[in-house]
Design a protein around this motif. Structure first.
Motif, PDB file in Angstrom:
ATOM      1  N   SER A 145      41.181  38.754  41.328  1.00  9.91           N
ATOM      2  CA  SER A 145      40.464  38.918  42.590  1.00  9.91           C
ATOM      3  C   SER A 145      39.133  39.618  42.337  1.00  9.91           C
ATOM      4  N   ALA A 146      38.229  39.469  43.294  1.00  8.98           N
ATOM      5  CA  ALA A 146      36.934  40.141  43.263  1.00  8.98           C
ATOM      6  C   ALA A 146      36.733  40.817  44.608  1.00  8.98           C
ATOM      7  N   GLU A 147      36.450  42.124  44.568  1.00  8.87           N
ATOM      8  CA  GLU A 147      36.301  42.903  45.794  1.00  8.87           C
ATOM      9  C   GLU A 147      34.907  43.523  45.840  1.00  8.87           C
ATOM     10  N   ALA A 148      34.117  43.127  46.845  1.00 13.00           N
ATOM     11  CA  ALA A 148      32.798  43.711  47.048  1.00 13.00           C
ATOM     12  C   ALA A 148      32.942  44.892  47.997  1.00 13.00           C
ATOM     13  N   LEU A 149      32.435  46.045  47.599  1.00 11.52           N
ATOM     14  CA  LEU A 149      32.510  47.257  48.399  1.00 11.52           C
ATOM     15  C   LEU A 149      31.100  47.723  48.753  1.00 11.52           C
ATOM     16  N   ARG A 157      39.558  42.304  39.260  1.00 13.10           N
ATOM     17  CA  ARG A 157      40.929  42.511  38.815  1.00 13.10           C
ATOM     18  C   ARG A 157      41.492  41.198  38.282  1.00 13.10           C
ATOM     19  N   THR A 158      42.040  41.228  37.079  1.00 12.87           N
ATOM     20  CA  THR A 158      42.664  40.048  36.493  1.00 12.87           C
ATOM     21  C   THR A 158      44.039  40.423  35.951  1.00 12.87           C
ATOM     22  N   LYS A 159      44.891  39.430  35.829  1.00 14.24           N
ATOM     23  CA  LYS A 159      46.247  39.671  35.347  1.00 14.24           C
ATOM     24  C   LYS A 159      46.217  40.266  33.934  1.00 14.24           C
ATOM     25  N   GLY A 160      47.008  41.298  33.739  1.00  9.67           N
ATOM     26  CA  GLY A 160      47.140  41.879  32.412  1.00  9.67           C
ATOM     27  C   GLY A 160      45.970  42.710  31.944  1.00  9.67           C
ATOM     28  N   ALA A 161      45.039  43.034  32.822  1.00  6.84           N
ATOM     29  CA  ALA A 161      43.868  43.816  32.424  1.00  6.84           C
ATOM     30  C   ALA A 161      43.596  44.918  33.440  1.00  6.84           C
ATOM     31  N   LYS A 162      42.904  45.951  32.996  1.00 11.39           N
ATOM     32  CA  LYS A 162      42.518  47.017  33.899  1.00 11.39           C
ATOM     33  C   LYS A 162      41.404  46.544  34.832  1.00 11.39           C
ATOM     34  N   ALA A 163      41.377  47.132  35.998  1.00 10.94           N
ATOM     35  CA  ALA A 163      40.326  46.788  36.958  1.00 10.94           C
ATOM     36  C   ALA A 163      38.962  47.155  36.386  1.00 10.94           C
ATOM     37  N   GLU A 164      38.004  46.276  36.589  1.00  5.43           N
ATOM     38  CA  GLU A 164      36.643  46.501  36.102  1.00  5.43           C
ATOM     39  C   GLU A 164      35.741  46.827  37.283  1.00  5.43           C
TER      40      GLU A 164
END
Length: 222
Positions: A145-149, A157-164
């Protein structure tokens, strides 16, 4: 440099002028229209543009190459037609136009809307008018997913990885949209939002109003 006129010098019209005047190399305002000239006269003098009280004045001004509308939305449709008939490009603040006019909603209102798109995707829109300004957009997929704040933040956020977490430089969005308009008028680049996308947005907005009034789903098109 595009020589433009600003029609409507209330709070938002002044924001548009302040975004580009003496800052942009692509667009400037040389003529303004206000139904309250005394309230706008000092502002017009400070920003060095002629002030009139009628739209016709800027349409007849040969120096004006384009018109920016920051007037009440109930006037947009007729004013857009007048500007187009005069052969001048027009930039109109949202909403472009509405089929009907309604009293302003209660500022404490909240809105939640569920959309189902033709391609099978779904979307959710939630709005609360009573809180301090805050917005976010979140796109979900099967792998991430991609979240614009706000205006500068992005979380990937991608499976198996830390949030960037990414942070982008702040830009003046009003200046950006007006310069994009100037580029489109000059033929340097198409405007980022197509005419069909503008029409589709209006259709979705009006369908939302009908859905609230009817307490049920509303189909757009087909």
């Amino acid at each position: 440099m595009l020589n433009a006129a600003i029609v409507g010098l209330g709070w938002w019209g002044k924001n548009l002028v302040n975004a580009v005047q003496d800052k942009s190399e692509r667009i400037r305002f040389i003529h303004g229209v206000s139904k309250e000239p005394e309230a706008a006269r000092e502002f017009a003098s400070t920003h060095d543009f002629r002030l009139s009280t009628e739209l016709r004045a800027v349409l007849d001004d040969p120096r004006v190459e384009a018109v920016v509308l920051a007037t009440p939305h109930s006037l947009h449709a007729d004013q857009i037609v007048q500007v187009a008939d005069a052969g001048k490009p027009v930039f109109c603040e949202k909403p472009l136009a509405l089929v009907t006019t309604r009293p302003a909603p209660d500022p404490l209102d909240t809105v939640s809307v569920l959309f189902k798109f033709e391609n099978g995707l779904s979307g959710f829109l939630g709005a609360v008018r009573a809180t301090p300004v805050y917005w976010r957009g979140h796109v979900f997929g099967s792998e991430g997913s991609a979240e614009a704040l706000g205006e500068t933040g992005l979380v990937l956020r991608t499976k198996g990885a830390k949030a960037e977490h990414r942070t982008f430089d702040q830009i003046d969005s009003l200046r950006a949209e007006l310069e994009a308009f100037a580029d489109a008028v000059a033929g340097r680049a198409p405007y980022p939002i197509t005419a069909q996308e503008m029409i589709d947005t209006i259709a979705a907005f009006e369908a939302t109003i009908r859905s609230i009034e009817n307490c049920g789903p509303v189909r757009i098109g087909g």
